[in-house]
Design a protein around this motif. Structure first.
Motif, PDB file in Angstrom:
ATOM      1  N   PHE A   1     -23.750 -12.852 -26.263  1.00 28.23           N
ATOM      2  CA  PHE A   1     -23.165 -13.036 -27.598  1.00 28.23           C
ATOM      3  C   PHE A   1     -23.611 -11.864 -28.461  1.00 28.23           C
ATOM      4  CE2 PHE A   1     -23.014 -14.990 -31.913  1.00 28.23           C
ATOM      5  CZ  PHE A   1     -21.654 -15.246 -31.934  1.00 28.23           C
ATOM      6  N   LEU A   2     -22.650 -11.220 -29.097  1.00 26.02           N
ATOM      7  CA  LEU A   2     -22.920 -10.016 -29.890  1.00 26.02           C
ATOM      8  C   LEU A   2     -22.371 -10.204 -31.289  1.00 26.02           C
ATOM      9  CD1 LEU A   2     -22.624  -6.321 -28.959  1.00 26.02           C
ATOM     10  CD2 LEU A   2     -21.096  -7.170 -30.744  1.00 26.02           C
ATOM     11  N   VAL A   3     -23.134  -9.741 -32.272  1.00 23.93           N
ATOM     12  CA  VAL A   3     -22.705  -9.797 -33.672  1.00 23.93           C
ATOM     13  C   VAL A   3     -22.979  -8.445 -34.323  1.00 23.93           C
ATOM     14  CG1 VAL A   3     -23.102 -10.832 -35.938  1.00 23.93           C
ATOM     15  CG2 VAL A   3     -23.141 -12.272 -33.897  1.00 23.93           C
ATOM     16  N   ILE A   4     -21.978  -7.921 -35.025  1.00 26.23           N
ATOM     17  CA  ILE A   4     -22.161  -6.733 -35.864  1.00 26.23           C
ATOM     18  C   ILE A   4     -21.758  -7.106 -37.288  1.00 26.23           C
ATOM     19  CG2 ILE A   4     -21.370  -4.394 -36.361  1.00 26.23           C
ATOM     20  CD1 ILE A   4     -21.113  -3.905 -33.402  1.00 26.23           C
ATOM     21  N   HIS A   5     -22.705  -6.975 -38.200  1.00 26.39           N
ATOM     22  CA  HIS A   5     -22.479  -7.314 -39.610  1.00 26.39           C
ATOM     23  C   HIS A   5     -23.517  -6.554 -40.437  1.00 26.39           C
ATOM     24  CE1 HIS A   5     -22.423  -9.651 -43.357  1.00 26.39           C
ATOM     25  NE2 HIS A   5     -21.221 -10.091 -42.988  1.00 26.39           N
ATOM     26  N   ASN A   6     -23.139  -6.120 -41.605  1.00 24.24           N
ATOM     27  CA  ASN A   6     -24.045  -5.294 -42.420  1.00 24.24           C
ATOM     28  C   ASN A   6     -25.338  -6.009 -42.805  1.00 24.24           C
ATOM     29  OD1 ASN A   6     -22.419  -3.035 -42.383  1.00 24.24           O
ATOM     30  ND2 ASN A   6     -21.499  -3.404 -44.393  1.00 24.24           N
ATOM     31  N   SER A   7     -25.347  -7.333 -42.794  1.00 25.75           N
ATOM     32  CA  SER A   7     -26.537  -8.082 -43.226  1.00 25.75           C
ATOM     33  C   SER A   7     -27.520  -8.363 -42.104  1.00 25.75           C
ATOM     34  CB  SER A   7     -26.111  -9.410 -43.872  1.00 25.75           C
ATOM     35  OG  SER A   7     -25.351  -9.186 -45.041  1.00 25.75           O
ATOM     36  N   VAL A   8     -27.200  -7.948 -40.885  1.00 29.87           N
ATOM     37  CA  VAL A   8     -28.111  -8.190 -39.768  1.00 29.87           C
ATOM     38  C   VAL A   8     -29.231  -7.161 -39.777  1.00 29.87           C
ATOM     39  CG1 VAL A   8     -28.355  -8.254 -37.262  1.00 29.87           C
ATOM     40  CG2 VAL A   8     -26.337  -9.265 -38.342  1.00 29.87           C
ATOM     41  N   ASP A   9     -30.476  -7.633 -39.848  1.00 30.81           N
ATOM     42  CA  ASP A   9     -31.655  -6.776 -39.795  1.00 30.81           C
ATOM     43  C   ASP A   9     -32.736  -7.501 -39.001  1.00 30.81           C
ATOM     44  OD1 ASP A   9     -32.462  -8.766 -41.528  1.00 30.81           O
ATOM     45  OD2 ASP A   9     -32.467  -7.489 -43.314  1.00 30.81           O
ATOM     46  N   GLN A  10     -33.941  -6.971 -39.010  1.00 31.29           N
ATOM     47  CA  GLN A  10     -35.021  -7.576 -38.233  1.00 31.29           C
ATOM     48  C   GLN A  10     -35.335  -8.991 -38.707  1.00 31.29           C
ATOM     49  OE1 GLN A  10     -36.707  -6.271 -35.416  1.00 31.29           O
ATOM     50  NE2 GLN A  10     -37.317  -8.436 -35.377  1.00 31.29           N
TER      51      GLN A  10
ATOM     52  N   ARG B   1     -34.847 -14.950 -37.424  1.00 32.78           N
ATOM     53  CA  ARG B   1     -34.272 -16.275 -37.666  1.00 32.78           C
ATOM     54  C   ARG B   1     -33.417 -16.710 -36.482  1.00 32.78           C
ATOM     55  NH1 ARG B   1     -31.062 -15.778 -42.992  1.00 32.78           N
ATOM     56  NH2 ARG B   1     -30.740 -18.026 -42.626  1.00 32.78           N
ATOM     57  N   VAL B   2     -32.698 -15.770 -35.883  1.00 29.95           N
ATOM     58  CA  VAL B   2     -31.920 -16.092 -34.693  1.00 29.95           C
ATOM     59  C   VAL B   2     -32.838 -16.574 -33.571  1.00 29.95           C
ATOM     60  CG1 VAL B   2     -30.468 -15.121 -32.856  1.00 29.95           C
ATOM     61  CG2 VAL B   2     -30.017 -14.524 -35.240  1.00 29.95           C
TER      62      VAL B   2
ATOM     63  N   GLY C   1     -26.622  -5.127 -36.298  1.00 36.17           N
ATOM     64  CA  GLY C   1     -26.111  -6.145 -35.396  1.00 36.17           C
ATOM     65  C   GLY C   1     -27.147  -6.495 -34.352  1.00 36.17           C
ATOM     66  N   PHE C   2     -26.824  -7.479 -33.530  1.00 39.74           N
ATOM     67  CA  PHE C   2     -27.728  -7.873 -32.454  1.00 39.74           C
ATOM     68  C   PHE C   2     -26.918  -8.289 -31.241  1.00 39.74           C
ATOM     69  CE2 PHE C   2     -26.873 -11.987 -34.446  1.00 39.74           C
ATOM     70  CZ  PHE C   2     -26.751 -12.842 -33.360  1.00 39.74           C
ATOM     71  N   ILE C   3     -27.575  -8.279 -30.093  1.00 38.25           N
ATOM     72  CA  ILE C   3     -26.984  -8.776 -28.859  1.00 38.25           C
ATOM     73  C   ILE C   3     -27.935  -9.785 -28.236  1.00 38.25           C
ATOM     74  CG2 ILE C   3     -27.903  -6.854 -27.474  1.00 38.25           C
ATOM     75  CD1 ILE C   3     -25.328  -7.093 -25.765  1.00 38.25           C
ATOM     76  N   PHE C   4     -27.373 -10.905 -27.806  1.00 38.35           N
ATOM     77  CA  PHE C   4     -28.126 -11.987 -27.186  1.00 38.35           C
ATOM     78  C   PHE C   4     -27.617 -12.144 -25.762  1.00 38.35           C
ATOM     79  CE2 PHE C   4     -27.741 -16.513 -26.000  1.00 38.35           C
ATOM     80  CZ  PHE C   4     -29.082 -16.849 -25.886  1.00 38.35           C
ATOM     81  N   ARG C   5     -28.538 -12.263 -24.813  1.00 35.61           N
ATOM     82  CA  ARG C   5     -28.148 -12.476 -23.419  1.00 35.61           C
ATOM     83  C   ARG C   5     -28.986 -13.603 -22.836  1.00 35.61           C
ATOM     84  NH1 ARG C   5     -26.500  -7.212 -20.968  1.00 35.61           N
ATOM     85  NH2 ARG C   5     -24.474  -7.924 -21.724  1.00 35.61           N
ATOM     86  N   VAL C   6     -28.332 -14.478 -22.070  1.00 40.39           N
ATOM     87  CA  VAL C   6     -29.014 -15.651 -21.540  1.00 40.39           C
ATOM     88  C   VAL C   6     -28.647 -15.840 -20.072  1.00 40.39           C
ATOM     89  CG1 VAL C   6     -27.139 -17.138 -22.384  1.00 40.39           C
ATOM     90  CG2 VAL C   6     -29.369 -18.151 -21.830  1.00 40.39           C
ATOM     91  N   LEU C   7     -29.641 -16.244 -19.274  1.00 39.86           N
ATOM     92  CA  LEU C   7     -29.445 -16.586 -17.869  1.00 39.86           C
ATOM     93  C   LEU C   7     -29.667 -18.085 -17.711  1.00 39.86           C
ATOM     94  CD1 LEU C   7     -31.520 -13.741 -16.162  1.00 39.86           C
ATOM     95  CD2 LEU C   7     -29.069 -13.752 -16.665  1.00 39.86           C
ATOM     96  N   ALA C   8     -28.807 -18.740 -16.905  1.00 38.43           N
ATOM     97  CA  ALA C   8     -28.927 -20.170 -16.685  1.00 38.43           C
ATOM     98  C   ALA C   8     -28.269 -20.509 -15.353  1.00 38.43           C
ATOM     99  CB  ALA C   8     -28.277 -20.956 -17.826  1.00 38.43           C
ATOM    100  N   ASN C   9     -28.284 -21.786 -15.001  1.00 42.25           N
ATOM    101  CA  ASN C   9     -27.657 -22.239 -13.765  1.00 42.25           C
ATOM    102  C   ASN C   9     -26.443 -23.128 -14.007  1.00 42.25           C
ATOM    103  OD1 ASN C   9     -29.349 -20.992 -11.748  1.00 42.25           O
ATOM    104  ND2 ASN C   9     -30.970 -22.401 -12.395  1.00 42.25           N
ATOM    105  N   ARG C  10     -26.103 -23.357 -15.274  1.00 38.65           N
ATOM    106  CA  ARG C  10     -24.934 -24.165 -15.592  1.00 38.65           C
ATOM    107  C   ARG C  10     -24.214 -23.590 -16.807  1.00 38.65           C
ATOM    108  NH1 ARG C  10     -24.911 -29.136 -17.212  1.00 38.65           N
ATOM    109  NH2 ARG C  10     -26.972 -29.100 -18.193  1.00 38.65           N
TER     110      ARG C  10
END
Length: 271
Positions: free
Chosen positions: A195-204, A209-210, A232-241
């Motif tokens: 999941f990726l988000v690019i927005h001017n308000s995204v910072d550390q 908070r994410v 912006g940020f990028i989120f990556r997740v590994l799972a089995n379902r």
């Protein structure tokens, strides 16, 4: 090379409401009429009229949002890729977001079955103050006894340009070789979500908070979240379902919508 399916959409604003100003499709790709589950923002459902992607298929989608336009795009159902003995399936997506526009691109999971090869490339051009949200879930197909069918390979490239300068390049290459869940591949897992988000308000501070939002989940998953070179940020997740990944991404998407766009959760109503 001729396209199996082609789709072009342009969205503009009229009297503070986003409308579809141009829509063209041919072949195996179609799109629903705009559905306004929110007063000013339409939902579009991309529709594949075949039973699944097969050997040598090629699909090209172009999404263009003019200034201040807002659009939610998803798919009618998951994308299924079947055996490709000769040529891989190719999927190309071109996105152009003008000043102040907002695109939430949330396709259903990609399911690749035994013997399939799939290559996708997503190219995004952003103008000033544009917001882009993207989800991507990859899962192997399954047999009647519940065992997994391992695809041959999947290649996914994401290129994001801002002011015509490449600011994000993400290249995901998956090749099971009989041990997709092995160390240095998916480390004991079989499904992967982004999941990726690019927005001017995204910072550390926003990223912190994410991370707090994600920590509330106690399922057997492994995840990482990082700032991008742009806001912006990028989120990556590994799972089995798949449902676990969908649940976590939906939660982050809701948090991002509320915090960055001042909106409630997107209701897609597919079923």
């Amino acid at each position: 090379m001729s396209c199996t399916g082609k789709l072009e959409i342009c969205a503009v604003t009229r009297e503070n409401k986003t409308i579809i100003s141009n829509c063209y499709y041919e072949g195996a790709l179609k799109v629903s009429r705009p559905i306004y589950l929110e007063e000013h923002t339409p939902n579009l459902y991309l529709i594949y009229i075949g039973g699944g992607y097969v050997d040598g298929d090629m699909y090209v989608t172009t999404l263009r949002l003019e200034e201040e336009a807002e659009l939610i795009v998803t798919t009618q159902s998951s994308t299924k890729v079947y055996k490709t003995p000769v040529h891989p399936v190719l999927q190309r997506t071109h996105i152009e977001l003008k000043k102040g526009s907002v695109l939430e691109y949330l396709p259903d999971p990609l399911i690749c079955f035994e013997g399939s090869r799939f290559s996708q490339e997503t190219i995004v051009h952003l103008d000033e103050d544009a917001c882009f949200m993207l989800s991507d879930i990859i899962t192997p197909g399954w047999a009647e006894d519940g065992s997994l069918f391992y695809y041959d390979w999947i290649r996914s490239k994401l290129k994001i340009f801002k002011y015509d300068r490449l600011v994000v390049y993400d290249h995901l290459w998956l090749q099971p070789d009989g041990e997709m869940d092995g160390i240095l591949q998916l480390d004991g897992y079989t499904h992967i979500g982004t999941f990726l988000v690019i927005h001017n308000s995204v910072d550390q501070l926003f990223l912190d908070r994410v991370y707090e939002e994600i920590e509330m989940f106690h399922e057997d998953v492994r995840f990482g979240v990082s700032l991008l070179p742009v806001n912006g940020f990028i989120f990556r997740v590994l799972a089995n379902r798949t449902p676990i990944i969908e649940q976590i991404i939906a939660h982050i998407h809701l948090f991002a919508r509320q915090s960055l766009l001042g909106k409630n959760g997107a209701i897609l109503r597919k079923y």
